[in-house]
Enzyme design. Structure first.
Site, short mmCIF file in Angstrom:
data_model
loop_
_atom_site.label_atom_id
_atom_site.label_comp_id
_atom_site.label_asym_id
_atom_site.label_seq_id
_atom_site.Cartn_x
_atom_site.Cartn_y
_atom_site.Cartn_z
N CYS A 241 39.69 -24.52 -89.29
CA CYS A 241 39.24 -25.68 -88.50
C CYS A 241 39.98 -25.81 -87.17
O CYS A 241 39.50 -26.47 -86.25
CB CYS A 241 39.40 -26.96 -89.31
SG CYS A 241 38.33 -26.99 -90.75
N HIS B 217 39.09 -32.65 -83.83
CA HIS B 217 38.32 -31.94 -84.86
C HIS B 217 37.70 -32.99 -85.77
O HIS B 217 38.33 -33.98 -86.12
CB HIS B 217 39.25 -31.02 -85.65
CG HIS B 217 38.61 -30.49 -86.89
ND1 HIS B 217 37.39 -29.87 -86.88
CD2 HIS B 217 39.01 -30.50 -88.20
CE1 HIS B 217 37.07 -29.52 -88.12
NE2 HIS B 217 38.04 -29.90 -88.94
N ASN C 214 31.71 -31.73 -91.10
CA ASN C 214 32.82 -30.89 -90.64
C ASN C 214 32.26 -29.48 -90.39
O ASN C 214 31.91 -28.77 -91.33
CB ASN C 214 33.92 -30.86 -91.71
CG ASN C 214 35.12 -30.02 -91.31
OD1 ASN C 214 35.07 -29.26 -90.35
ND2 ASN C 214 36.20 -30.15 -92.06
#
Ligand code: UT7
Length: 323
Positions: free
Chosen positions: A113, A250, A280
């Site tokens: 990520c 993020h 996500n």
């Protein structure tokens, strides 16, 4: 001094929308639980024929068009992904070929990520060294391919998508008012590698494997790690939370994002949130969010932008840049 300045920004989302209600028909979950715990309402899922490189190429083309940049002027492609088309070659070379570029270099970078932050920092280093002039930095993922769709604790969280920026090496004054990347701070700590991982791979099982996460454990560390590295970025530049025009984090969980902003004293109205629509998307989430906020007119040339991410590894990092 040379700074890496953004010339253009673009994104691509697959057309299929998977809502929380759709998921509630597959596993024991509810729209209420997902929204309350994560802020996610829907996510996109790539079509069976769509590969990560297809998403990446579409995002790259959008970024080049946004900046009115000729693909032939690109001499570096750095693609952040944990869901490459193949073990090798790098997905970045498929993007390079798709754009008809036969010069320069293209490679993938994997920091889960945090991948886009690591890729931006890497490209910044290459541009500052003088070996390259214009870079495409891409975050692209098809996490739907590595999700265990029977695991309600993870399958509700992730989505597919891609985003990209074009960076150019531009001589600047070397002060905080410069445009471009002002500072980048990268961290990792492999002691936490089994908190969020994929249980397969070429040299372990010979299979692709599925994503496994101790969500509560990741959550426990997330805010502290994110805020620590942002404090480093502020210390390196002399800027404070009050100077930030847009916080583009993020997009993993709305509670983590809001908790981090609150701890740092960043006003809620300065946060760009897309997790509700995209879920996500790992390395793609930051360039997707940037793209949304540029398109809707929030992010403008000259704005001070704070980027951060935290993910598997653990890896984490922050970048301060002037758009
Ligand atoms: O991008 C990479 C970084 N990743 C992250 O940042 C993810 C970090 N973690 C999180 O965002 C959160 O931990 C989650 C959203 C994954 C989970 O939220 P939580 O508030 O930490 O929930 P929990 O894991 O503590 O689970 C609470 C309860 C459990 O039931 P019991 O044991 O209390 O009876 C779970 O079984 O919620 C249950 N649960 C669910 N219930 C309905 C877990 N997943 C679901 C679900 N629907 N999808």
């Amino acid at each position: 001094m040379t700074r890496s300045v953004v010339l253009g920004c673009g994104s691509y989302l697959p057309s299929r929308i998977l809502t929380n209600a759709d998921l509630a028909r597959k596993v024991d979950t509810s729209d209420e639980w997902i929204v309350q715990r994560t802020g996610i309402r829907e996510r996109r899922i790539a079509a069976p024929s769509e590969r990560t490189s297809d998403l990446a190429l579409a995002a790259a083309r959008a970024a080049l068009a946004d900046g009115q940049v000729d693909p032939q002027s690109i001499d570096l492609i750095v693609l952040a992904t944990s869901t490459p088309d193949n073990t090798f070659p790098a997905t970045a070379v498929s993007v390079q070929a798709g754009l008809g570029i036969t010069h320069g270099a293209a490679f993938d970078l994997q920091a889960v990520c945090s991948g886009f932050i690591f890729a931006l920092a890497a490209a910044d280093g290459f541009l500052k060294n003088g070996g390259f002039k214009r870079a495409l930095v891409i975050g692209a993922e098809t996490f739907s391919r590595i999700i265990d769709w029977s695991d309600r604790a993870t399958c509700v969280l992730f989505g597919d998508g891609a985003g990209a920026v074009v960076l150019e090496a531009v001589p600047q004054n070397g002060t905080g008012t410069d445009r471009g990347i002002l500072t980048a701070h990268l961290r990792s700590d492999g002691r936490y590698r089994d908190k969020l991982f994929v249980d397969g791979g070429p040299s372990s099982t010979g299979t692709t494997g599925h994503l496994r996460m101790e969500g509560r454990e990741v959550f426990k560390y997330a805010v502290a790690m994110i805020t620590d590295v942002i404090v480093d970025a502020f210390a390196a530049t002399g800027y404070t939370a009050a100077d930030v025009d847009w916080f583009v984090p993020h997009q993993a969980n709305k509670r983590i994002i809001e908790g981090s902003a609150q701890k740092l004293g960043i006003a809620p109205e300065k946060i760009v949130i897309t997790v509700d629509k995209h879920g996500n998307t790992s390395a793609a989430s930051i360039p997707l969010a940037l793209s949304v906020a540029v398109k809707d007119g929030r992010i403008k040339s000259g704005d001070l932008i704070l980027l951060e991410a935290m993910g598997g590894g653990f890896t984490w990092g922050a970048i301060l840049m002037r758009w």
